[in-house]
Design a protein around this motif. Sequence first.
Motif, PDB file in Angstrom:
ATOM      1  N   PHE A   1       0.956   3.892 -10.165  1.00 56.90           N
ATOM      2  CA  PHE A   1       1.340   2.583  -9.625  1.00 56.90           C
ATOM      3  C   PHE A   1       0.164   1.623  -9.792  1.00 56.90           C
ATOM      4  O   PHE A   1      -0.986   2.066  -9.953  1.00 56.90           O
ATOM      5  CB  PHE A   1       1.722   2.698  -8.140  1.00 56.90           C
TER       6      PHE A   1
ATOM      7  N   CYS B   1      -0.567  -0.810  -7.433  1.00 57.59           N
ATOM      8  CA  CYS B   1      -0.861  -1.450  -6.151  1.00 57.59           C
ATOM      9  C   CYS B   1      -1.865  -0.555  -5.428  1.00 57.59           C
ATOM     10  O   CYS B   1      -2.153   0.553  -5.868  1.00 57.59           O
ATOM     11  CB  CYS B   1       0.413  -1.622  -5.328  1.00 57.59           C
ATOM     12  N   ASP B   2      -2.366  -1.023  -4.289  1.00 55.59           N
ATOM     13  CA  ASP B   2      -3.288  -0.218  -3.494  1.00 55.59           C
ATOM     14  C   ASP B   2      -2.633   1.103  -3.083  1.00 55.59           C
ATOM     15  O   ASP B   2      -1.419   1.146  -2.833  1.00 55.59           O
ATOM     16  CB  ASP B   2      -3.715  -0.986  -2.232  1.00 55.59           C
ATOM     17  N   PHE B   3      -3.436   2.130  -2.982  1.00 57.23           N
ATOM     18  CA  PHE B   3      -2.892   3.436  -2.615  1.00 57.23           C
ATOM     19  C   PHE B   3      -3.870   4.229  -1.774  1.00 57.23           C
ATOM     20  O   PHE B   3      -5.075   4.148  -1.946  1.00 57.23           O
ATOM     21  CB  PHE B   3      -2.575   4.259  -3.887  1.00 57.23           C
ATOM     22  N   GLN B   4      -3.316   4.996  -0.860  1.00 57.36           N
ATOM     23  CA  GLN B   4      -4.110   5.975  -0.118  1.00 57.36           C
ATOM     24  C   GLN B   4      -3.555   7.361  -0.414  1.00 57.36           C
ATOM     25  O   GLN B   4      -2.365   7.499  -0.678  1.00 57.36           O
ATOM     26  CB  GLN B   4      -4.026   5.720   1.404  1.00 57.36           C
ATOM     27  N   GLU B   5      -4.423   8.346  -0.338  1.00 59.55           N
ATOM     28  CA  GLU B   5      -3.993   9.723  -0.565  1.00 59.55           C
ATOM     29  C   GLU B   5      -4.105  10.474   0.763  1.00 59.55           C
ATOM     30  O   GLU B   5      -5.184  10.554   1.344  1.00 59.55           O
ATOM     31  CB  GLU B   5      -4.907  10.348  -1.616  1.00 59.55           C
TER      32      GLU B   5
ATOM     33  N   VAL C   1       0.863  -1.181   0.000  1.00 55.75           N
ATOM     34  CA  VAL C   1       0.000   0.000   0.000  1.00 55.75           C
ATOM     35  C   VAL C   1       0.896   1.228   0.000  1.00 55.75           C
ATOM     36  O   VAL C   1       1.731   1.399   0.894  1.00 55.75           O
ATOM     37  CB  VAL C   1      -0.930   0.041   1.230  1.00 55.75           C
TER      38      VAL C   1
ATOM     39  N   TYR D   1      -1.014   7.570  -7.190  1.00 55.36           N
ATOM     40  CA  TYR D   1      -1.848   6.354  -7.222  1.00 55.36           C
ATOM     41  C   TYR D   1      -2.313   6.009  -8.628  1.00 55.36           C
ATOM     42  O   TYR D   1      -2.682   4.877  -8.903  1.00 55.36           O
ATOM     43  CB  TYR D   1      -3.049   6.463  -6.279  1.00 55.36           C
TER      44      TYR D   1
END
Lengths: 357, 245
Positions: B60, B62-66, B45, B57
């Motif tokens: 990439f 893969c999972d991402f948070q902002e 993440v 995000y």
Amino acid sequence: MAKVLMKGNEAIGEAAIRAGCLNYFAYPITPQSEVAEYLVKRMPEVNGVFLQGESEVAVGYMIFGAAACGERVMTTSSSPGVSLMSEAISYIAGARCPAVFVNIVRGGPGLGGILPSQGDYFQATKGGGHGDYHLLVMAPDGVQEAVEMTMMAFPLAEKYRGPVMILGDGLIGQMMEPVEFPDNLYVPPTNKDDWATNGMDRRGSTKKNIVKSLYLDPKVLNQNNLTLKAQYDQMKREEIRFEAYNTDGDYQALIVSYGTMSRVCKTAIDNMKAQGLEIGMIRPKTLFPFPEKAIHDAAAKESCKKVVSIEMSMGQMIEDVERSLKGKREVTWFGQCGGDIYTPEEVAEHVMSLIAS
Amino acid sequence: MGKIFSRPEALSDNHTHYCPGCTHGIAHRLIAEVIDELGIRGRTVGVAPVGCAVMAYNYFSCDFQEAAHGRAPAMATGIKRVRPDLMVFTYQGDGDLASIGMGEIIHAANRGEKFTTIFINNAIYGMTGGQMAPTTMPGQRATTAPTGRNVEETGMPIRMCELLSTLATPGYIARQALLRPKYVNKAKKAILQAFEYQMANKCFSFVELINTCPTNWGMTPLNALKWAEDNLIPYYPLGEFKKPE
Ligand SMILES: Cc1ncc(C[n+]2csc(CCOP(=O)(O)OP(=O)(O)O)c2C)c(N)n1
Ligand code: SF4
Ligand SMILES: [Mg+2]
């Protein structure tokens, strides 16, 4: 389960665990530090996470990061701390993550005081942070209800994919009352694989999930805000909770009051009843959504001559009461907000003078 | 003949919005290569900053948070504490990390949080149009320092690696640059090392990358590379500042 005698703050911590929340982040502040002092011992017993963050700003984002992974998570704080968390709360609302915030309110503004207050009503119900969002806000009137509302908060946060706030006050946090933890309030967590950043392997997917609140395209941002609005509208249909007290028969005046203040008002109502004077009360248990119709209808009763909003704040909830009455009745304010709490006698005296006027 | 060069799986095929000559893209690629080599994409993440890389995000896979501006280390803490099995990295600019987010990065490093921070030092606020950063060089022009950074009023540029290395908690702290292939190779090694420490649950890991911002420095991409080498590297020396053990 048998009843146990517990301090409000500790009971809130235990309620979170009983609700299946095994993740707690917080920063110390009076009058709620006992939640952390309780959970630092209790979380290891259930393989849970306890972390004291470096500030409420950071804690807000620890909550965001954990919630965005789809885990149940809670923090507790008091007024100045909640101001600092408000940035994160806005982001969490915008990014649509379930999380539970408890505000054991103390007097303000500024450093204010450490005694009980309801001065954060506006902050909780009208959005303390920026942007178009609301919290689902529940206000307990004692330790038992604080337990129940804390347990209910997690499934509600998941139902609406947003932050839920328990708005207590210093008295509820500090006082001891016998409580039980109703097993039936435990609701298993929902499946969050369609949005949570819990790792593609975990959900057996090759599609990444993104948790974010930035929408530079005005149409897309508007759509996100419409989605949020639809949720708030649904809350108004499905989540309004209130208690009507002594409203079956005729009454000469209607009190609107919540939390600790409503406990005092109940005693005042009982005392006045003993003297032959009937007073009704609507006690909002949810402050957002607000029980507008209940208040409107209760105030419309023929016998009801006066409506009074009794608050431990300088006229905050009264604005929602006014809105509820739709101009058909006037409402006056009675309150104080330094940390002292009116006695039942003071409330009764005020109500009687109101009726006489 | 087989394929010898292709896009890492951990990068999406979206076009980036970065300016021509900007080195953000190189940093993305190196991280993606490391994710691929470690085979961790399905449990990674990322946390995007507020800065030019806010939409990382999108680039990439893969999972991402902002995060909010500066708060990525607190979010990464939240993720890593509740899901220690996930591989977590923050990607932050110098305004994000060394100014508004100074508190969050120091405390995450000091708690020894087991995530990796990639710190993009381009000595300027890129996204908002070239304002002074805590890393802006003495005399360097910025829109909020039109005659050049006056250190009498604003102090000297902050060296994050040196600062974080003073913490007694074990950690991996390194600075590399993205200005020439030889630096880029070393940068890749440092990123790999950082992720490996995280994977072994060893320590907090931090890789600063000296970047360019041709747009806001008002230079051609080539001149920007040269300016950075002549002016940034002497003040921000490259190398490993701290290793665990
Ligand atoms: C709380 C808050 N304050 C200010 C901003 C405006 N802002 C956005 S990006 C940025 C600076 C970014 O600079 P840096 O972190 O160096 O990243 P770069 O764009 O150079 O990669 C600022 C000040 C914001 N988004 N939020
Ligand atoms: S403004 Fe600077 S940092 Fe941002 S994309 Fe352009 S060159 Fe890169
Ligand atoms: Mg920058």
